[in-house]
Design a protein around this motif. Sequence first.
Motif, PDB file in Angstrom:
ATOM      1  N   SER A 107       0.833  -1.209   0.000  1.00  0.00           N
ATOM      2  CA  SER A 107       0.000   0.000   0.000  1.00  0.00           C
ATOM      3  C   SER A 107       0.863   1.252   0.000  1.00  0.00           C
ATOM      4  O   SER A 107       0.417   2.310  -0.434  1.00  0.00           O
ATOM      5  CB  SER A 107      -0.914  -0.006   1.217  1.00  0.00           C
ATOM      6  N   ILE A 108       2.084   1.137   0.505  1.00  0.00           N
ATOM      7  CA  ILE A 108       2.953   2.314   0.584  1.00  0.00           C
ATOM      8  C   ILE A 108       3.630   2.596  -0.748  1.00  0.00           C
ATOM      9  O   ILE A 108       3.596   3.708  -1.261  1.00  0.00           O
ATOM     10  CB  ILE A 108       3.969   2.145   1.715  1.00  0.00           C
ATOM     11  N   THR A 109       4.212   1.567  -1.331  1.00  0.00           N
ATOM     12  CA  THR A 109       4.900   1.812  -2.598  1.00  0.00           C
ATOM     13  C   THR A 109       3.916   1.999  -3.739  1.00  0.00           C
ATOM     14  O   THR A 109       4.260   2.557  -4.767  1.00  0.00           O
ATOM     15  CB  THR A 109       5.866   0.664  -2.948  1.00  0.00           C
ATOM     16  N   GLY A 110       2.683   1.528  -3.547  1.00  0.00           N
ATOM     17  CA  GLY A 110       1.675   1.708  -4.576  1.00  0.00           C
ATOM     18  C   GLY A 110       1.258   3.160  -4.722  1.00  0.00           C
ATOM     19  O   GLY A 110       0.789   3.592  -5.762  1.00  0.00           O
ATOM     20  N   ASN A 111       1.448   3.915  -3.653  1.00  0.00           N
ATOM     21  CA  ASN A 111       1.072   5.322  -3.654  1.00  0.00           C
ATOM     22  C   ASN A 111       2.325   6.161  -3.851  1.00  0.00           C
ATOM     23  O   ASN A 111       3.223   6.158  -3.013  1.00  0.00           O
ATOM     24  CB  ASN A 111       0.409   5.628  -2.297  1.00  0.00           C
ATOM     25  N   SER A 112       2.405   6.888  -4.977  1.00  0.00           N
ATOM     26  CA  SER A 112       3.679   7.525  -5.335  1.00  0.00           C
ATOM     27  C   SER A 112       4.102   8.571  -4.302  1.00  0.00           C
ATOM     28  O   SER A 112       5.284   8.739  -4.022  1.00  0.00           O
ATOM     29  CB  SER A 112       3.577   8.150  -6.719  1.00  0.00           C
ATOM     30  N   GLU A 113       3.136   9.294  -3.728  1.00  0.00           N
ATOM     31  CA  GLU A 113       3.503  10.326  -2.756  1.00  0.00           C
ATOM     32  C   GLU A 113       4.049   9.712  -1.482  1.00  0.00           C
ATOM     33  O   GLU A 113       5.046  10.143  -0.927  1.00  0.00           O
ATOM     34  CB  GLU A 113       2.287  11.190  -2.439  1.00  0.00           C
ATOM     35  N   LYS A 114       3.357   8.671  -1.057  1.00  0.00           N
ATOM     36  CA  LYS A 114       3.809   7.984   0.155  1.00  0.00           C
ATOM     37  C   LYS A 114       5.189   7.391  -0.062  1.00  0.00           C
ATOM     38  O   LYS A 114       6.046   7.422   0.810  1.00  0.00           O
ATOM     39  CB  LYS A 114       2.826   6.857   0.509  1.00  0.00           C
ATOM     40  N   ALA A 115       5.396   6.827  -1.248  1.00  0.00           N
ATOM     41  CA  ALA A 115       6.674   6.189  -1.551  1.00  0.00           C
ATOM     42  C   ALA A 115       7.809   7.192  -1.459  1.00  0.00           C
ATOM     43  O   ALA A 115       8.873   6.902  -0.918  1.00  0.00           O
ATOM     44  CB  ALA A 115       6.618   5.591  -2.956  1.00  0.00           C
ATOM     45  N   LYS A 116       7.561   8.400  -1.952  1.00  0.00           N
ATOM     46  CA  LYS A 116       8.585   9.442  -1.916  1.00  0.00           C
ATOM     47  C   LYS A 116       8.897   9.826  -0.476  1.00  0.00           C
ATOM     48  O   LYS A 116      10.052   9.977  -0.086  1.00  0.00           O
ATOM     49  CB  LYS A 116       8.068  10.652  -2.688  1.00  0.00           C
ATOM     50  N   GLU A 117       7.821   9.950   0.280  1.00  0.00           N
ATOM     51  CA  GLU A 117       7.964  10.333   1.693  1.00  0.00           C
ATOM     52  C   GLU A 117       8.831   9.328   2.443  1.00  0.00           C
ATOM     53  O   GLU A 117       9.752   9.695   3.168  1.00  0.00           O
ATOM     54  CB  GLU A 117       6.557  10.358   2.295  1.00  0.00           C
ATOM     55  N   ILE A 118       8.539   8.042   2.194  1.00  0.00           N
ATOM     56  CA  ILE A 118       9.289   6.988   2.868  1.00  0.00           C
ATOM     57  C   ILE A 118      10.744   7.018   2.448  1.00  0.00           C
ATOM     58  O   ILE A 118      11.646   6.819   3.257  1.00  0.00           O
ATOM     59  CB  ILE A 118       8.674   5.601   2.523  1.00  0.00           C
ATOM     60  N   LEU A 119      10.962   7.318   1.200  1.00  0.00           N
ATOM     61  CA  LEU A 119      12.332   7.304   0.704  1.00  0.00           C
ATOM     62  C   LEU A 119      13.180   8.379   1.365  1.00  0.00           C
ATOM     63  O   LEU A 119      14.350   8.148   1.709  1.00  0.00           O
ATOM     64  CB  LEU A 119      12.308   7.496  -0.816  1.00  0.00           C
ATOM     65  N   THR A 120      12.586   9.551   1.575  1.00  0.00           N
ATOM     66  CA  THR A 120      13.348  10.601   2.252  1.00  0.00           C
ATOM     67  C   THR A 120      13.630  10.196   3.691  1.00  0.00           C
ATOM     68  O   THR A 120      14.701  10.475   4.225  1.00  0.00           O
ATOM     69  CB  THR A 120      12.582  11.938   2.242  1.00  0.00           C
ATOM     70  N   LYS A 121      12.678   9.499   4.290  1.00  0.00           N
ATOM     71  CA  LYS A 121      12.872   9.003   5.649  1.00  0.00           C
ATOM     72  C   LYS A 121      14.045   8.033   5.689  1.00  0.00           C
ATOM     73  O   LYS A 121      14.913   8.100   6.551  1.00  0.00           O
ATOM     74  CB  LYS A 121      11.596   8.278   6.102  1.00  0.00           C
ATOM     75  N   LEU A 122      14.045   7.149   4.707  1.00  0.00           N
ATOM     76  CA  LEU A 122      15.105   6.153   4.627  1.00  0.00           C
ATOM     77  C   LEU A 122      16.457   6.813   4.384  1.00  0.00           C
ATOM     78  O   LEU A 122      17.484   6.362   4.878  1.00  0.00           O
ATOM     79  CB  LEU A 122      14.812   5.157   3.504  1.00  0.00           C
ATOM     80  N   ALA A 123      16.427   7.909   3.626  1.00  0.00           N
ATOM     81  CA  ALA A 123      17.668   8.633   3.356  1.00  0.00           C
ATOM     82  C   ALA A 123      18.297   9.101   4.660  1.00  0.00           C
ATOM     83  O   ALA A 123      19.488   8.944   4.896  1.00  0.00           O
ATOM     84  CB  ALA A 123      17.398   9.819   2.451  1.00  0.00           C
TER      85      ALA A 123
END
Lengths: 356, 323
Positions: free
Chosen positions: A127-143
Amino acid sequence: MSNMEDNEIPAVCETCLGSNTHLRMMRERDGLECKLCTRPFTVFKWSTHKNDAYKKTIICVTCSKQRNCCQSCLLDLTYGIPIQMRDAALKMAGVDNISGANEPKNEISKLYIADNSERFKSIGGASITGNSEKAKEILTKLALISQNKNSNPSTKESRDQLLPDHIDKIDVTKIISKLPLKGSLNPPNDKSITSLFIFGIDDSLPEYKISDFFEQYGKIKSFNCQHRAKCGYITFVKREDAELAAKKIPKPDDNGPGLLIVGGIPLRVTWGKERELGKSSGEKLKVASIVSKYIKKISKLDSSKMSKKRNLKQLEYMAPTISEPKKKQSKMDLNPEVSTEVKKVIYKSTGKSLEL
Amino acid sequence: MSDDIANLMLRPARQQISLEELESDELPPQNGIVFNIWFQKWSGGGGSNNQISKAKHKVNIEKDTGFTNVTKDKNNPYICLYYAKGICVKGKNCQYLHRIPQDDDFWPQTVDCFGREKFSEYREDMSGIGSFNNVNKTLYIGGSLIIKSNFHDLINENFKKFGKIDKINVINNKNCCFVSYKNESNAQFAKEAMMGQSLYGEDIMVIKWANEDPNPIAKNLKKRQLEQDTNDMIKNLLSNFDGKSKQQKILPSEIDASEAEIEEPEEDDQSNDEPEEIEIKQIEQPSQKTLLNNTDLSYLKFLKRPEIKPRRSLINAYDSDSD
């Protein structure tokens, strides 16, 4: 179950489709059974290049939607990574509210989850990677997380796990007494010995890394590497090669074992004829515990010697700590020459401090 | 590719066995009632009909490796399964590779190094091709083994020919052994190559996939390894998305400044990226704006069917949450 609309387009990632913009696909309704939910599904087949083998979809649209993965390569559609890794990464990012269900384990639950796709909209982190905005948000978190990890690399704590009683009771004195723990890298008189004894092999150190080091000096006959016992024997075909390898290993102490660092893990190397390293895993574990204790002792000794060479002033400071291994030495019966040298060092340092 | 193998690949691959030898394949000894001509096996009648017969041929890596008739522009050619078993009659005319898997080889997660499709679950007895759900680099070696004092050395000698060995664990009292490799593809190759072979002449090795190691130390190690891999992967992803965000800066961008600031220091990591994960890079084409649009466009390219609204159906296909 599967509606007609799903049969029009496969959910396939760009890598699978290839660079060609004009692609011809073959479609077969109910051509195969889905590898995940075992229901029949519409199979698509295509070839990206003239000579390449055909690619095809192997799971149904429902399963791919639920996991947000490619129908052909099973990689995540947004990031292009294995879905198992994606879920691990999301866990690392501290995403608590993964709303998805867990991956079903048995066949019946797989079928059930696929049939009730209305209820189970996503599995894992889909559900997270399916949503492009959420995916971006998570990626910055991971960064941010990976940056923090880089700044202070997690130091490996050397956990001394206590052995269970039944293993601790095993008598391994016979094995230990035959190990050349007190040996050195000075070539032995017995010319038939072509093997080196390596101890301190950590579980995380793969065998090939050690043999790669020794292979540059000559052909290896055999390598008996026992990770359980934390030690092993490497046997060369020729004696000269073994001598050459022994010469190349740095020696902190002329009459003690050599110190070789492979993959960030310190190994001790001496000459030694190949012996038994324990038959059962219990014996090996017990040998490992004794060997690792011994290594701690000699590394303390070595560090004290290194500092002696570098700076006498530092040694003054360390003098009280040196006296500790000296006590233990009497038990372990270290090389007599080593112990006298240590005594000299202590005498020197204490003498100096008295003068001061 | 390692130097030794690269040297061996300069010569043509030799024919491992002649055609006559291959055709002299007889029926296996009868241990069932019905003979299945598809699987070359007897079935029915009870009793143990899963006896493994001894392999007649064995691959010799030094002698058999060589170049074959693999077309140059083919992406990721597979390795010849018959070569691994030592029974390829085609030699240099073979359409598959005649060499062991190398570190820089890459095959999709869904197939093994011979191009055979994997399954979602292992078979009950852990034999066969394996599962695409987890990466298994460890082989279980069982069968009628004879464990002598030089067993460990023999295993090492035989198995290190097929790839870099991570660990060997001989379990004396259970009469079995575990071998783990650095790469999964090497384990797949070794499994096929050593199946039914013997070390002393009387024993027969049966090779299967290993279950997960229940040893707490090994579990810890695996967990750390997974974390490390995930970390590497995130770095790789970030470097890709970085490239993206820079492109977007030139375009009228929607990214706020704060995000760009966070992502910029990651530039250093780009150089550290391992070549193993090239496939990830290929996915992201930095020219498009967002990921969904990216995939949208690609579908538009190949669909060319005006009656279907690809945008609409794609949203259905990808993202059931939005709208």
